[in-house]
Design an enzyme around this catalytic site. Structure first.
Site, PDB file in Angstrom:
ATOM      1  N   LYS A  54     -10.604   6.111   9.085  1.00 52.35           N
ATOM      2  CA  LYS A  54      -9.219   5.722   8.822  1.00 52.35           C
ATOM      3  C   LYS A  54      -8.412   6.910   8.299  1.00 52.35           C
ATOM      4  CE  LYS A  54     -10.614   0.969   8.196  1.00 52.35           C
ATOM      5  NZ  LYS A  54     -11.255  -0.016   7.327  1.00 52.35           N
ATOM      6  N   GLN A  98     -11.896  -1.240   0.935  1.00 47.17           N
ATOM      7  CA  GLN A  98     -12.916  -1.431   1.975  1.00 47.17           C
ATOM      8  C   GLN A  98     -13.924  -2.507   1.570  1.00 47.17           C
ATOM      9  OE1 GLN A  98     -12.901   0.181   5.070  1.00 47.17           O
ATOM     10  NE2 GLN A  98     -14.517  -1.264   5.535  1.00 47.17           N
ATOM     11  N   ASP A 121      -3.990  -4.928   5.266  1.00 48.18           N
ATOM     12  CA  ASP A 121      -5.185  -5.553   5.840  1.00 48.18           C
ATOM     13  C   ASP A 121      -4.962  -7.053   6.041  1.00 48.18           C
ATOM     14  OD1 ASP A 121      -7.464  -4.317   6.656  1.00 48.18           O
ATOM     15  OD2 ASP A 121      -8.462  -4.336   4.704  1.00 48.18           O
TER      16      ASP A 121
END
Ligand code: NAD
Length: 297
Positions: A54, A98, A121
């Site tokens: 990312k 994450q 997200d």
């Protein structure tokens, strides 16, 4: 007849190209650079790979990025303190923590602490709710969003089709249901979700015009579970022993690719199908967050 392959790598590259163009316009016309913060807690090897991918992609597209790596012994207080700092940092438009974090970290509490305006997200309840009621001023979760994009750009219109989703996770299965059932262009499907407690699962999957497998079970979907001419989307990423012994492991999806390939009309490969779309949509969401936070329409 063999299926045609939905090339996620190629479609993701196109989305990245569009993102790079948006970044250039933001710099030129508004003197603004989008920023993404990625938080990694612990030393899960797969998570580390995803986080580095990312950050690397951000650099390529000239998106400002920060990687915050916390030790596997980090406390909830430390993680929440970092999230609070990033919430208040005007350089940062998107925050991603994450998954999965180590066991002492309550993921739900961490997600709830992220400013929904920076929740690129789309795990925050506020954004999940907006997606469900079809309001588009929030964010759409990256993997299901990537799948919607794959369908759209491959000329698959879900309207009136029976979409069957295998798996009901909050990350993939449930949001996938919500997106496909919307009364909206590119959606309007009849949706069924099957899962570990479903009876006669193959009977239902055989009815699917669009079959989406997201369960994390290597090669679970076999040809006899698929209708002739179905569009098959394989979300699974499973590491299995390499039968040729050439490397330590091989990546396979949730679909038995070789045999389903001969039955489906279109299919996503693993790797190179859904996977590349997830990062593409994350960065797409980061641009949206940047524009919203700067009042740019
Ligand atoms: P998860 O473990 O959170 O959920 C799995 C779901 O599958 C559960 O709802 C469970 O009920 C269902 N399930 C499990 N075994 C089943 C069975 N035998 N029959 C029917 N249903 C069953 O998984 P997830 O986070 O949704 O991920 C699913 C897969 O997708 C994994 O392989 C994961 O690595 C992959 N994934 C890929 C991406 C990507 O970017 N390509 C993103 C997220 C997840």
């Amino acid at each position: 007849m063999p299926a045609s392959i939905i090339d996620g790598k190629m479609i993701a590259a196109k989305v990245h190209e569009e993102t790079a163009e948006e970044v250039a316009v933001l710099a030129r016309d508004y003197n603004v650079q989008p920023g993404l913060a990625v938080v990694l807690v612990g030393d899960d090897p797969a998570s580390r790979v995803y986080v580095n991918m990312k950050v690397k992609k951000c650099k390529e597209l000239r998106i400002y990025s920060e990687k915050h790596a916390l030790d596997k012994t980090a406390t909830m207080e430390e993680v929440l303190e970092l999230v609070k700092k990033l919430n208040n940092d005007s350089r940062i438009n998107g925050i991603l923590v994450q998954s999965p974090p180590p066991p002492q970290i309550d993921e739900d509490e961490v997600v709830a602490a992220i400013n929904p305006a920076k929740d690129v997200d789309c795990f925050h309840a506020s954004n999940v709710g907006k997606m469900l009621i079809g309001k588009n001023d929030g964010f759409v979760p990256c993997t299901p969003y990537g799948i919607m994009m794959l369908l759209e750009r491959s000329g698959v219109d879900p309207s009136g089709k029976h979409a069957v989703i295998i798996g009901r996770s909050n990350i993939v299965g449930k949001p996938m249901m919500a997106l496909l059932v919307q009364k909206a262009k590119g959606a309007n499907a009849t949706v069924t979700c099957v899962h570990s407690r479903t009876k006669n699962l193959p009977e239902i999957t055989r009815q699917a015009d669009i079959l989406i497998a997201a369960i994390g079970q290597p090669e679970f979907v076999t040809a006899d579970m698929v209708k002739d001419g179905a569009v098959v989307i394989d979300v699974g990423i499973n590491r299995v022993e390499d039968p040729n012994g050439r490397s330590n492991y091989q990546l396979v999806g949730d679909v038995k690719y070789d045999e389903v390939f001969d039955k489906a009309s279109m299919i996503t490969p693993v790797p190179g199908g859904v996977g590349p779309m997830t990062i593409a949509m994350l960065l797409h969401n980061t641009i949206k967050a940047c524009k919203q936070q700067n009042g740019i329409v």
